[in-house]
Design a protein around this motif. Structure first.
Motif, short mmCIF file in Angstrom:
data_model
loop_
_atom_site.label_atom_id
_atom_site.label_comp_id
_atom_site.label_asym_id
_atom_site.label_seq_id
_atom_site.Cartn_x
_atom_site.Cartn_y
_atom_site.Cartn_z
N THR A 53 11.64 -9.19 11.83
CA THR A 53 10.26 -9.98 12.24
C THR A 53 9.30 -9.46 11.08
O THR A 53 8.66 -8.06 11.71
N PHE A 54 8.62 -10.35 10.54
CA PHE A 54 7.33 -9.57 10.06
C PHE A 54 6.26 -10.20 9.78
O PHE A 54 6.08 -11.87 10.05
N VAL A 55 5.08 -9.81 10.16
CA VAL A 55 4.26 -10.36 10.16
C VAL A 55 3.32 -10.43 9.65
O VAL A 55 2.59 -9.47 9.12
N LEU A 56 3.13 -11.53 8.48
CA LEU A 56 2.43 -11.02 7.04
C LEU A 56 0.89 -10.85 7.36
O LEU A 56 -0.27 -12.12 8.15
N ASP A 57 -0.39 -10.69 6.65
CA ASP A 57 -1.59 -10.33 7.17
C ASP A 57 -1.69 -11.51 6.13
O ASP A 57 -1.02 -12.68 5.51
N ILE A 58 -3.66 -12.23 6.13
CA ILE A 58 -3.64 -13.54 5.86
C ILE A 58 -3.65 -13.81 4.47
O ILE A 58 -4.12 -13.27 3.69
N PRO A 59 -3.35 -15.25 4.74
CA PRO A 59 -3.22 -15.05 2.45
C PRO A 59 -4.35 -15.58 2.11
O PRO A 59 -5.09 -16.60 3.06
N ARG A 60 -4.41 -15.41 0.90
CA ARG A 60 -5.87 -16.36 0.09
C ARG A 60 -5.68 -17.37 -0.34
O ARG A 60 -6.42 -18.49 -0.66
#
Length: 340
Positions: free
Chosen positions: A312-319
């Motif tokens: 599982t990957f929770v990616l940081d806030i996208p711009r």
């Protein structure tokens, strides 16, 4: 796009904080990001909780009401709602919208937030409390009669009027990287979400893994060209001395195991040929490390995490939407290259 879920890999993004946004602009930003996530084929996004953010359940409802498949990964902290209130919220969303939420169970939070609410438990005791809490929530969600007498919670003959359908039960995780969090996750039968050290260190056989699965919170800036990825990364996350001082203050306040763990990773700000990058964390831009580079460079690091058990990957806030699409390209390549 390949079906990552069929290979057992789950992708989430992260919702931007409500700090500094008015009511209208934050709703617009939330729904814009949810649309990006849906378009890129991610499962959903983390809606995190602290004393400065708006209520996570209201944000989750707004996202569900305005999307077709987006799954909020709701951060649940025992101080915020009783176990019964959380179970009822999950049930209500399931029956109002026919949609699910996932849950990231969090034991504590920022020291100042805990102090405001009068929480004086030790780090490990908070995981003991969380274990009782999750046990009761799970009893209720599965339609059973909850009778429980623990050190922190006591319920008698508690039951949801409308149980959650099996196909809408949440996928849940326990957040943390300490031995106490690992013990809590395994005793509950839940996977664990943590902030990762270097890929090769995480994948070491000497590192104990949660036998029910592991996930990581991490940022990814990937592009076709490595130089372009690093140009974007340096522009977004400059090495700001004031940020470094803020991070020192945060570390001195204590209260978590993962922040000192990341701070102690022996890697320079700029390591030639190394996609793992700690500048966004070290200078208080965000709370996770990043992987930066072209698709293949990032994919190689992700493959190491996959081979170490991460699913599982929770990616940081996208711009921007491209952040999600390029990260997905790298992760798809990593899945294709992982050990079978």
């Amino acid at each position: 796009m390949i079906d990552l879920a069929a290979g057992g890999v789950t992708l989430y993004s992260t919702v931007r904080s409500s700090i500094g946004h008015g009511q209208t602009s934050h709703l617009r930003t939330l729904l814009e990001l949810a649309g990006w996530v849906d378009d890129a084929g991610y499962r959903g996004a983390l809606v995190y909780s602290d004393n400065t953010s708006m209520d996570v359940w209201l944000a989750a409802q707004a996202a569900i009401a305005n999307t077709t498949s987006f799954v909020p990964l709701v951060a649940v902290q025992p101080l915020d709602k009783t176990p019964f209130a959380v179970a009822r919220a999950v049930s209500s969303l399931a029956h109002l919208y026919g949609r699910r939420v996932d849950i990231n169970y969090v034991s504590g939070g920022f020291i100042r937030d805990l102090a405001v609410q009068g929480d004086t438990l030790s780090h490990d005791a908070r995981y003991d409390r969380l274990t009782e809490y999750v046990t009761i929530v799970d009893m209720l969600l599965r339609g059973g009669m909850a009778n429980f007498a623990g050190e922190y919670y006591k319920v008698r003959r508690a039951r949801l009027t409308t149980a959650v359908p099996d196909d809408l039960l949440p996928t849940a995780y326990v957040s943390g990287s300490s031995p106490a969090s690992l013990q809590a996750g395994e005793s509950l039968g839940l996977g664990q979400l943590s902030f990762p050290v270097l890929p090769e260190d995480f994948a070491s056989p000497d590192v104990r893994k949660n036998r029910f699965g592991s996930g990581i919170s991490i940022g990814i800036i990937a592009r076709d060209d490595s130089a372009e990825a690093w140009r974007i990364a340096h522009k977004r996350f400059p090495a700001d001395p004031e940020g470094a001082e803020r991070m020192k203050l945060l570390l001195s306040a204590g209260g978590s195991s993962w922040q000192p763990r990341l701070a102690s990773v022996p890697i320079p700000d700029e390591a030639e040929g190394q996609p793992y990058w700690l500048v966004p964390f070290r200078y208080h831009h965000t709370f996770c490390p990043y992987l930066v580079g072209n698709h293949d460079e990032v994919a190689q690091a992700v493959t190491t995490y996959l081979n170490g058990g991460i699913r599982t990957f929770v990616l940081d806030i996208p711009r921007e939407p491209d952040d999600l699409w390029h990260a997905r390209i790298a992760i798809e390549r990593a899945v294709a290259a992982m050990d079978r």
